[in-house]
Write an enzyme that holds these catalytic residues in place. Structure first.
Site, short mmCIF file in Angstrom:
data_model
loop_
_atom_site.label_atom_id
_atom_site.label_comp_id
_atom_site.label_asym_id
_atom_site.label_seq_id
_atom_site.Cartn_x
_atom_site.Cartn_y
_atom_site.Cartn_z
N VAL A 59 0.81 -1.23 0.00
CA VAL A 59 0.00 0.00 0.00
C VAL A 59 0.84 1.27 0.00
O VAL A 59 0.33 2.35 -0.29
CB VAL A 59 -1.00 0.05 1.20
N TYR A 150 2.68 6.13 15.53
CA TYR A 150 1.36 5.52 15.31
C TYR A 150 0.24 6.52 15.59
O TYR A 150 -0.70 6.65 14.80
CB TYR A 150 1.24 4.30 16.23
N LYS A 154 -2.58 7.91 12.90
CA LYS A 154 -4.03 7.70 13.07
C LYS A 154 -4.78 9.03 13.28
O LYS A 154 -5.91 9.18 12.83
CB LYS A 154 -4.28 6.74 14.24
#
Ligand code: NAP
Length: 248
Positions: A59, A150, A154
């Site tokens: 991806v 992280y 997000k």
């Protein structure tokens, strides 16, 4: 069947939450493209079991994503539903965090979401229909030590979801996110093994979630039932983010 004959892409569909979403979509009648990075056997076995198809695609690579999307369109039909679920963690305290740990988390979680939206948003706009579901995390707003990379990825996904929703709303395309709490998958195994039952003290419902908990919400967001919902981040965490510590 709420997703009969819809064509759905689930990135990171080979394992964990993505696998649960792929299975739930197929059970509702969707034709599912299971996108994976390295777990070929798991992805192919899953795809065979749900009459879907497995596609290898990193991806983080926009050119590879565009080629993959074209192949899916040719083999399964035009895309109705996109779930950006592929994600990684590389935790460490910020002062020890290497650029590589930063880059891989941002380029997979946020970059992967951008790449698939880039390939699919315009065709969905032209079709005047579509559902985009991004998998975020409660860690975006309820932060943990060692997760600057992280949390940043997000948090950015949440903002991206709202901003893209505004641009696509008038074309019949909804963009929403799901923010899971602790879910039983490979990704959470290290924390679950280390913290054990202590974790449940922070979860009012007193259990770790399972992929099906997320998949049910994904089905709703992919279906006609959610037609008037866009730009939302829906938390699915058994009450974890309410911040209460259970008495026992
Ligand atoms: P997981 O079990 O570790 O599975 C990760 C999936 O992402 C695998 O299918 C993996 O493919 C795929 N993937 C990783 N990097 C990729 C890349 N560069 N290109 C294509 N695919 C890639 O993780 P999970 O727990 O199911 O997590 C799924 C999503 O939920 C993630 O976005 C995660 O941040 C989010 N989430 C999880 C939890 C939790 O507690 N588990 C909580 C909040 C949010 P391969 O199998 O081929 O490697």
């Amino acid at each position: 069947m709420r997703l009969k004959d819809k064509v759905a892409i689930v990135t990171g569909g080979s394992r964990g939450i993505g696998k649960g979403i792929a299975q739930a979509f197929a059970a509702e009648g969707a034709k599912v493209a299971v996108v994976y990075r390295g777990s070929q056997q798991a992805a192919e076995e899953l795809a065979a079991s749900i009459s879907g198809k497995a596609y290898q695609c990193d991806v983080t690579n926009l050119a590879a994503v565009e080629t993959c999307v074209k192949q899916i369109e040719q083999e399964l039909g035009s895309i109705d539903i996109l779930v950006n679920n592929a994600g990684v963690i590389h935790d460490d305290l910020f002062v020890r965090l290497e650029p590589e740990q930063w880059n891989v988390v941002i380029s997979t979680n946020l970059g992967g979401t951008y790449n698939f939206c880039k390939a699919i948003a315009y065709p969905m706009m032209r079709k005047r229909a579509g559902r985009i579901i991004n998998v975020s995390s409660v860690a975006a707003s309820h932060v943990n030590m060692g997760q600057t990379n992280y949390a940043a990825s997000k948090g950015a996904i949440n903002s991206f979801t709202r901003a893209l929703a505004v641009e696509l709303a008038s074309r019949g395309v909804t963009v929403n996110a799901i923010a899971p709490g602790f879910i039983e998958t490979d990704m959470s195994a290290a924390v679950r093994n280390k913290a054990g039952d202590l974790l449940k003290k922070f979860i009012p419902m007193k259990r770790i979630g399972v992929p099906e908990d997320i998949a049910k919400v994904a089905v709703f967001l992919a279906s006609e039932e959610s037609a008037y919902i866009t730009g939302q981040v829906i938390t699915v965490d058994g009450g974890l983010s309410l911040g209460a510590v259970a008495a026992q």
